[in-house]
Design a protein around this motif. Sequence first.
Motif, PDB file in Angstrom:
ATOM      1  N   TRP A   1       0.847  -1.196   0.000  1.00 35.83           N
ATOM      2  CA  TRP A   1       0.000   0.000   0.000  1.00 35.83           C
ATOM      3  C   TRP A   1       0.876   1.238   0.000  1.00 35.83           C
ATOM      4  O   TRP A   1       1.876   1.313   0.733  1.00 35.83           O
ATOM      5  CB  TRP A   1      -0.890  -0.001   1.236  1.00 35.83           C
ATOM      6  CG  TRP A   1      -1.997   1.023   1.243  1.00 35.83           C
ATOM      7  CD1 TRP A   1      -3.281   0.838   0.835  1.00 35.83           C
ATOM      8  CD2 TRP A   1      -1.920   2.384   1.698  1.00 35.83           C
ATOM      9  NE1 TRP A   1      -4.008   1.991   1.004  1.00 35.83           N
ATOM     10  CE2 TRP A   1      -3.196   2.960   1.524  1.00 35.83           C
ATOM     11  CE3 TRP A   1      -0.889   3.167   2.220  1.00 35.83           C
ATOM     12  CZ2 TRP A   1      -3.482   4.278   1.870  1.00 35.83           C
ATOM     13  CZ3 TRP A   1      -1.168   4.484   2.551  1.00 35.83           C
ATOM     14  CH2 TRP A   1      -2.450   5.025   2.387  1.00 35.83           C
ATOM     15  N   VAL A   2       0.524   2.218  -0.839  1.00 36.60           N
ATOM     16  CA  VAL A   2       1.225   3.507  -0.871  1.00 36.60           C
ATOM     17  C   VAL A   2       0.195   4.627  -0.875  1.00 36.60           C
ATOM     18  O   VAL A   2      -0.926   4.447  -1.354  1.00 36.60           O
ATOM     19  CB  VAL A   2       2.139   3.643  -2.117  1.00 36.60           C
ATOM     20  CG1 VAL A   2       3.280   2.630  -2.066  1.00 36.60           C
ATOM     21  CG2 VAL A   2       1.342   3.500  -3.405  1.00 36.60           C
ATOM     22  N   PRO A   3       0.544   5.791  -0.327  1.00 38.28           N
ATOM     23  CA  PRO A   3      -0.402   6.912  -0.323  1.00 38.28           C
ATOM     24  C   PRO A   3      -0.567   7.502  -1.715  1.00 38.28           C
ATOM     25  O   PRO A   3       0.286   7.325  -2.595  1.00 38.28           O
ATOM     26  CB  PRO A   3       0.250   7.911   0.637  1.00 38.28           C
ATOM     27  CG  PRO A   3       1.699   7.566   0.628  1.00 38.28           C
ATOM     28  CD  PRO A   3       1.784   6.089   0.397  1.00 38.28           C
TER      29      PRO A   3
ATOM     30  N   ALA B   1      -0.223  -0.086   9.196  1.00 36.19           N
ATOM     31  CA  ALA B   1      -1.006   0.681   8.229  1.00 36.19           C
ATOM     32  C   ALA B   1      -1.044   2.155   8.607  1.00 36.19           C
ATOM     33  O   ALA B   1      -0.977   3.041   7.738  1.00 36.19           O
ATOM     34  CB  ALA B   1      -2.424   0.114   8.133  1.00 36.19           C
ATOM     35  N   GLN B   2      -1.134   2.443   9.905  1.00 33.81           N
ATOM     36  CA  GLN B   2      -1.154   3.836  10.358  1.00 33.81           C
ATOM     37  C   GLN B   2       0.160   4.537  10.033  1.00 33.81           C
ATOM     38  O   GLN B   2       0.178   5.722   9.669  1.00 33.81           O
ATOM     39  CB  GLN B   2      -1.452   3.883  11.858  1.00 33.81           C
ATOM     40  CG  GLN B   2      -1.764   5.269  12.396  1.00 33.81           C
ATOM     41  CD  GLN B   2      -0.526   6.001  12.880  1.00 33.81           C
ATOM     42  OE1 GLN B   2       0.472   5.376  13.228  1.00 33.81           O
ATOM     43  NE2 GLN B   2      -0.587   7.314  12.896  1.00 33.81           N
ATOM     44  N   PHE B   3       1.276   3.825  10.142  1.00 31.40           N
ATOM     45  CA  PHE B   3       2.577   4.411   9.814  1.00 31.40           C
ATOM     46  C   PHE B   3       2.590   4.950   8.387  1.00 31.40           C
ATOM     47  O   PHE B   3       2.983   6.082   8.136  1.00 31.40           O
ATOM     48  CB  PHE B   3       3.678   3.359   9.951  1.00 31.40           C
ATOM     49  CG  PHE B   3       4.131   3.097  11.357  1.00 31.40           C
ATOM     50  CD1 PHE B   3       3.758   3.919  12.409  1.00 31.40           C
ATOM     51  CD2 PHE B   3       4.951   2.007  11.633  1.00 31.40           C
ATOM     52  CE1 PHE B   3       4.179   3.658  13.704  1.00 31.40           C
ATOM     53  CE2 PHE B   3       5.381   1.750  12.921  1.00 31.40           C
ATOM     54  CZ  PHE B   3       4.992   2.570  13.965  1.00 31.40           C
ATOM     55  N   VAL B   4       2.144   4.130   7.443  1.00 34.51           N
ATOM     56  CA  VAL B   4       2.234   4.546   6.041  1.00 34.51           C
ATOM     57  C   VAL B   4       1.122   5.515   5.682  1.00 34.51           C
ATOM     58  O   VAL B   4       1.307   6.449   4.898  1.00 34.51           O
ATOM     59  CB  VAL B   4       2.283   3.316   5.107  1.00 34.51           C
ATOM     60  CG1 VAL B   4       1.019   2.494   5.178  1.00 34.51           C
ATOM     61  CG2 VAL B   4       2.586   3.721   3.683  1.00 34.51           C
ATOM     62  N   GLN B   5      -0.051   5.335   6.286  1.00 38.63           N
ATOM     63  CA  GLN B   5      -1.167   6.244   5.994  1.00 38.63           C
ATOM     64  C   GLN B   5      -0.885   7.650   6.517  1.00 38.63           C
ATOM     65  O   GLN B   5      -1.305   8.648   5.920  1.00 38.63           O
ATOM     66  CB  GLN B   5      -2.455   5.693   6.606  1.00 38.63           C
ATOM     67  CG  GLN B   5      -3.706   6.399   6.115  1.00 38.63           C
ATOM     68  CD  GLN B   5      -4.400   7.177   7.213  1.00 38.63           C
ATOM     69  OE1 GLN B   5      -3.919   7.226   8.343  1.00 38.63           O
ATOM     70  NE2 GLN B   5      -5.510   7.788   6.884  1.00 38.63           N
ATOM     71  N   SER B   6      -0.124   7.760   7.598  1.00 35.74           N
ATOM     72  CA  SER B   6       0.183   9.050   8.193  1.00 35.74           C
ATOM     73  C   SER B   6       1.413   9.712   7.579  1.00 35.74           C
ATOM     74  O   SER B   6       1.726  10.853   7.916  1.00 35.74           O
ATOM     75  CB  SER B   6       0.414   8.887   9.700  1.00 35.74           C
ATOM     76  OG  SER B   6       1.584   8.119   9.940  1.00 35.74           O
ATOM     77  N   GLY B   7       2.117   8.997   6.711  1.00 31.16           N
ATOM     78  CA  GLY B   7       3.312   9.559   6.094  1.00 31.16           C
ATOM     79  C   GLY B   7       4.597   9.255   6.815  1.00 31.16           C
ATOM     80  O   GLY B   7       5.672   9.704   6.398  1.00 31.16           O
ATOM     81  N   ASN B   8       4.543   8.478   7.885  1.00 29.91           N
ATOM     82  CA  ASN B   8       5.758   8.093   8.596  1.00 29.91           C
ATOM     83  C   ASN B   8       6.502   6.958   7.910  1.00 29.91           C
ATOM     84  O   ASN B   8       7.591   6.583   8.340  1.00 29.91           O
ATOM     85  CB  ASN B   8       5.419   7.704  10.037  1.00 29.91           C
ATOM     86  CG  ASN B   8       5.037   8.912  10.864  1.00 29.91           C
ATOM     87  OD1 ASN B   8       5.700   9.947  10.809  1.00 29.91           O
ATOM     88  ND2 ASN B   8       3.947   8.804  11.612  1.00 29.91           N
TER      89      ASN B   8
ATOM     90  N   ASP C   1       6.963   5.348   3.621  1.00 28.47           N
ATOM     91  CA  ASP C   1       6.667   5.627   2.216  1.00 28.47           C
ATOM     92  C   ASP C   1       5.841   4.513   1.566  1.00 28.47           C
ATOM     93  O   ASP C   1       5.189   4.736   0.545  1.00 28.47           O
ATOM     94  CB  ASP C   1       7.978   5.803   1.441  1.00 28.47           C
ATOM     95  CG  ASP C   1       8.831   6.911   2.037  1.00 28.47           C
ATOM     96  OD1 ASP C   1       8.371   8.063   2.044  1.00 28.47           O
ATOM     97  OD2 ASP C   1       9.949   6.612   2.512  1.00 28.47           O
ATOM     98  N   ALA C   2       5.882   3.342   2.129  1.00 27.96           N
ATOM     99  CA  ALA C   2       5.110   2.200   1.628  1.00 27.96           C
ATOM    100  C   ALA C   2       4.917   1.234   2.785  1.00 27.96           C
ATOM    101  O   ALA C   2       5.659   1.273   3.777  1.00 27.96           O
ATOM    102  CB  ALA C   2       5.833   1.515   0.469  1.00 27.96           C
ATOM    103  N   GLY C   3       3.931   0.384   2.674  1.00 28.17           N
ATOM    104  CA  GLY C   3       3.690  -0.591   3.727  1.00 28.17           C
ATOM    105  C   GLY C   3       3.172  -1.896   3.174  1.00 28.17           C
ATOM    106  O   GLY C   3       2.460  -1.918   2.165  1.00 28.17           O
TER     107      GLY C   3
ATOM    108  N   ALA D   1     -11.532   4.675   4.503  1.00 29.79           N
ATOM    109  CA  ALA D   1     -10.551   5.756   4.664  1.00 29.79           C
ATOM    110  C   ALA D   1      -9.221   5.417   4.009  1.00 29.79           C
ATOM    111  O   ALA D   1      -8.543   6.293   3.459  1.00 29.79           O
ATOM    112  CB  ALA D   1     -10.348   6.066   6.145  1.00 29.79           C
ATOM    113  N   MET D   2      -8.829   4.153   4.060  1.00 29.71           N
ATOM    114  CA  MET D   2      -7.571   3.753   3.427  1.00 29.71           C
ATOM    115  C   MET D   2      -7.706   3.787   1.910  1.00 29.71           C
ATOM    116  O   MET D   2      -6.773   4.178   1.197  1.00 29.71           O
ATOM    117  CB  MET D   2      -7.174   2.347   3.895  1.00 29.71           C
ATOM    118  CG  MET D   2      -6.785   2.240   5.350  1.00 29.71           C
ATOM    119  SD  MET D   2      -5.251   3.113   5.759  1.00 29.71           S
ATOM    120  CE  MET D   2      -4.024   2.055   4.971  1.00 29.71           C
TER     121      MET D   2
END
Length: 277
Positions: A129-131, A195-202, A204-206, A217-218
């Motif tokens: 998953w990536v933003p 998932a929260q790490f990557v969704q929040s921008g902390n 770059d990918a997860g 929301a995701m």
Amino acid sequence: MNPIVKGALLVGALLVVGAGVVAGLRGTSPPGPEASPPTAEARPALTIAAASDLKFALDELLQDFRAKNPGADVRVTYGSSGNFLAQLSQGAPFDVFLSADVTYPRELVKQGLVEGEVFLYGVGRLVVWVPEGSPLPVDTQGLEALRSPAARRIAIANPQHAPYGRAAQAALESQGLLPELQERLVLGENIAQTAQFVQSGNADAGLIALALALAPAMKQAGHYVEVPLGAYPRMEQGGALLKTAKDPALARRFRDTLLGAEGKALLRRYGFFLPGE
């Protein structure tokens, strides 16, 4: 001591799910509304320890379950299956255990803590998953996109006690990527925190659970591509009722709801394969 329990105990006995994938993702969901004013008689109660990938599917299922069991105090805590194994082995007061790895409730059977048989409820799936706006071409390159220098931090769940973390590690290793990417990995306590790490921008990918990537929301915040099933071991997820359940009949009703037509349809909608598929 059994190595599965020993490994889980090293993590620590008490956990909280972390900040959450989206607003409203918390370790414990609130009980449903009471159908009538409290009385001196104790309310039926059910406490569930559930793998974090079940967060959105189970919260939806419990809305209907509470409506059909008015007055019941139904609570669920989400977290790492390995941590739950450690807690339950030490007598944590849960009535139902829903694990992302069926070997964990089977371990509780060996310890004499389970009422009845372990049941399978689904098979988990892993995605990258990536933003939105990410420069990583995961749609066309999949895991290979993580070689890009733009993937400075890659979130996975802690493989020491989180089944999805072990799956992510296995997937990277099977594709020959683990040695190259090892130093870029950031570890979440469980798959929801990952998932929260990557969704929040902390990150770059997860590498996260498909069931979380499909949450509204995701889906709005990013996109994903499935990791090939052959890249990691099959993730059979299972559960068990504990002998210490405060209301065994209520626990059985919940299990039957999860395994029934309603539960199966919901799990499939959130990306789980069903047992036998």
